[in-house]
Every structure is written in C-alpha cells, then in structure tokens.
Design an enzyme around this catalytic site. Structure first.
Site, PDB file in Angstrom:
ATOM      1  CE  LYS A 172      -4.065  -2.216   0.624  1.00 13.84           C
ATOM      2  NZ  LYS A 172      -4.119  -3.404   0.169  1.00 13.84           N
TER       3      LYS A 172
HETATM    4  C1  LIG Z   1      -9.801  -3.739  -1.744  1.00 12.98           C
HETATM    5  C2  LIG Z   1     -10.181  -3.637  -0.524  1.00 12.98           C
HETATM    6  N1  LIG Z   1     -10.345  -3.457   0.105  1.00 12.98           N
HETATM    7  C3  LIG Z   1      -9.898  -4.316   2.215  1.00 12.98           C
HETATM    8  C4  LIG Z   1      -8.094  -4.456   2.135  1.00 12.98           C
HETATM    9  C5  LIG Z   1      -8.135  -5.357   3.059  1.00 12.98           C
HETATM   10  O1  LIG Z   1      -6.775  -4.963   3.768  1.00 12.98           O
HETATM   11  P1  LIG Z   1      -6.232  -5.744   5.116  1.00 12.98           P
HETATM   12  O2  LIG Z   1      -5.045  -6.481   4.008  1.00 12.98           O
HETATM   13  O3  LIG Z   1      -5.556  -4.751   5.839  1.00 12.98           O
HETATM   14  O4  LIG Z   1      -7.269  -6.681   5.639  1.00 12.98           O
HETATM   15  C6  LIG Z   1      -7.670  -5.084   0.563  1.00 12.98           C
HETATM   16  C7  LIG Z   1      -6.231  -4.944   0.943  1.00 12.98           C
HETATM   17  O5  LIG Z   1      -5.360  -5.037  -0.270  1.00 12.98           O
HETATM   18  C8  LIG Z   1      -8.579  -3.954  -0.734  1.00 12.98           C
HETATM   19  O6  LIG Z   1      -7.071  -4.190  -1.484  1.00 12.98           O
END
Ligand SMILES: Cc1ncc(COP(=O)(O)O)c(C=O)c1O
Length: 375
Positions: A186
């Site tokens: 990210k």
């Molecule tokens: C669009 C979207 N939503 C939610 C998430 C979830 O985040 P995390 O991996 O921090 O749980 C991601 C992560 O890649 C994402 O790209």
C-alpha cells in the site's frame, strides 16, 4: 526461470532510517500496544485526510468488519458491493451473516456503477460497501444520495486509496465512514494495519471499544467488558512505522505518480495494452498499483509467464469476488453475473510498481511487455 537480469518485484515499500529510529524509540519505551504512538498516528492521519476521528486497527479487513458490525448487519440482510475488489469488501459483512449482492462496475472507472447499484436494491438491502478500486475514487456523491434516499448504510472501502481526492477533497474527508489499509504494497506500509476514519464521535468510541475486546473506550479495569468485542488492536511498533511513512507520504505519492506517468508514456505506443484511466476534474487517483488492460485475444497467462522469465514480477490483479470458489459454492454465483467486471478482471495485468521504481527498469518492463504481446 530468470535470465540472470535483475529481478523487478511487483511492489516494495519505501522505508529508511526514519522508520528505524521511530521503531527503536517505541522498543525502548516498552509501550508496545495501547500506547501513545498509536494515538499520535491516529491524530496525524485524521488531520492528513480531513476526518475528525480515526481508529487504528490490525488490518483493513478488521476495520471493515467493525463498520459492518456497527451498521448492525446480520442474517437476512443483504449488502451490495463491487465484484472487482479484494474479498474483504464482501467478507466484512458476511462475517456478520449478511448476504453479498454484487453489482457491475463502470467500464471506464472499474468502480461500482451507481445505476446498477440502485437497480439491485431490495427490501433486504441494508448497506453498500463502495470501493475506490486501484486508488481511483468511486462516485461517492451519487452513491451517497442513493443510500440516503433508500435508507442504507454506506461504508467506503478506501483500502487502496490513501491520498486520492474526490471533487478536490481527500478521500476520508467526505463525511462517510471508511477504511485505509497498510499492507506492504500500500501507499503507506506498516506490515499489517488499517485505519477507520469516521465523522461520528459516537462511532469512534464504539470502534475503540470493539477493537479492544469490548472494553470501555475510556479505559477502566482490564477485565471489564461492556460489549462483545474483538482483538483487532494494532501495535505501537506498527504505529511508529506509520508515523515515519506519514512524514514522507507526499514524497511517496509523488514518486508513485511520476512512475505512473513514465509507464503511461512508455506504453502509449504499444498495441494491445490499455493504460489506466487518467484523472479528471472530479477524481484524482492515488497510485496504488499500475494495472493495464490487455486487449481481447492476448493470452495473459503467457504474457505474465514471459515477463516472469525475464525476472519481471507481475500480477493477475484481480479475480472477481463472486467467482471465488467459496462464493460459487455457497451462493451459486457463476460467470455472467457481472459481465463488465468479469471481462476486465480477465484482462488486467499489474506491472511492477513502487516509489523507487526507476526509468530503466520501466523501459525493460515496457519492452518485455511489447515483445510478449506481439510474439
Ligand atoms: C479493496 C481492498 N479492501 C480491503 C483490503 C483489506 O486490507 P487488509 O489486507 O489490510 O486486511 C484490501 C487489501 O488488499 C483491498 O485492496
């Protein structure tokens, strides 16, 4: 197999001595969780995105889940989201027993199409999870107007969009609750982690209680639990990395935009490749990934394999959620439900993309891509 040329990874965070220094301070302080560094990060990011309140959590998924819990979603309810997203956009309310409804995306933006969204609302619909896919802001005002008119909760999955702007203001500042994620690919990378932004003080208090096993958000006895909660706590070590990342966020975003602009230029003349949608007056993308669309008929798996052979990592980013095995099995979803999203998702290819990416490596990617497509 690599040909011996330097490997170009898909993603890589930009970290330096500043994060090391901040992490060391936390380690030496002995306050590894529930400490002041998390609160400091929350204040800084809230200010940065223009939201009055921010609650740090262990992941973007955890943050979305807490918002789904607060929305009161449960068995018998439906929630609408985009099929062209990461599974968390749907899992967050399925954890609470609500059923997913997927509506198709706009061909250009690859975000949820507000007309398709409105058409999918039933008397069971309770919430909408709007996603800013690939860092490109969704049609928030239109979606919010629909949600207000139809009495639905709106949650913004901005996990990929820290630094994006919608109608001239940062994503996060528009009055809707949502989430950013801090996985290492990210814009702001802390290993794991996420932040929930909210414009309601009451919701903020609830978030702080729910993430900490349902303890009273004001503190009090460690073994006093006022509600059913989760352990979705972040750590101060991660918050220290986050502060270092926030200090250089402008630099990170500028380097990412510059890398995207170089790809746009290098790929412009290559047949069979569609570059990502450019910003317009209302949408300013935060460059999370650089995803091209391959023309129909191009064999994506072969292209990806040929790039891989040259040490260039790329990703089929990403399959539609409704076509994942667990979704097909449980809900009987199949091809044809969301044709625009399905067509795009079959043709997307994420190219190596990170702040330190240099022009000569991008030239290598572009020429490898061109020869893989034409061969
Ligand atoms: C669009 C979207 N939503 C939610 C998430 C979830 O985040 P995390 O991996 O921090 O749980 C991601 C992560 O890649 C994402 O790209």
């Amino acid at each position: 197999m690599s040909t011996g040329t330097r490997e170009i990874p898909l993603a890589r965070p930009l970290l330096d001595e500043r994060e090391e220094e901040l992490v060391l301070e936390v380690l030496r302080s002995g306050r590894l969780s529930l400490g002041p560094t998390i609160e400091r990060f929350e204040e800084l990011i809230a200010e940065r995105i223009g939201a009055p309140f921010a609650a740090a959590v262990s992941s973007g998924t955890a943050g979305l889940h807490l918002l789904a819990r607060i929305a009161g979603l449960g068995p018998g309810d439906e929630a609408i989201t985009s099929p062209l997203s990461f599974v968390s956009s749907a899992n967050c309310f399925m954890f609470e027993g609500a059923a997913p409804v997927f509506v198709d995306v706009d061909r250009r933006t690859l975000n949820i199409d507000p007309d398709a969204l409105e058409a999918a609302i039933t008397e069971r619909t309770k919430a909408v999870i709007a996603v800013d896919m690939f860092g490109f802001p969704c049609e928030l005002d239109e979606i919010r107007a629909i949600c207000e008119r139809r009495g639905l909760v709106l949650i913004e999955d901005a996990a990929e969009a820290l630094g994006a702007e919608y109608k001239g203001r940062p994503v996060g500042s528009h009055g809707v609750s949502g989430v950013f994620g801090f996985y290492p690919n990210k814009q702001l990378a802390t290993g794991e982690g996420g932040i929930v932004f909210t414009h309601s003080e009451e919701e903020w208090h609830l978030l702080k209680s729910l993430r900490n096993q349902g303890r009273d958000y004001r503190g009090g006895s460690w073994f006093h639990h006022v509600r059913l909660g989760f352990n979705y706590r972040w750590t101060d070590v991660q918050a220290a990395i986050g502060i270092g990342q926030l200090e250089k966020l402008d630099e990170i975003l500028e380097l990412r935009s510059a890398a995207a602009a170089r790809y746009d230029e290098l790929l412009a003349g290559i047949d069979g490749v569609e570059t990502p949608l450019a910003d317009d007056g209302e949408h300013t993308r935060s460059w999370f990934v650089y995803v091209v669309l391959l023309e129909h008929g191009v064999d994506r798996a072969r292209v990806a394999a040929e790039l891989g052979d040259q040490g260039i990592e790329c990703g089929e980013y990403l399959p539609c959620i409704h076509l994942q095995p667990y979704m097909r099995e449980r809900f009987g979803f199949a091809e044809g439900l969301c044709p625009v999203a399905e067509d795009a998702s079959r043709r997307t290819l994420a190219l190596p993309f990170f702040p330190q990416l240099e022009r000569d490596d991008q030239e290598r990617v572009a020429s490898a891509l061109a020869s893989a497509i034409s061969s």
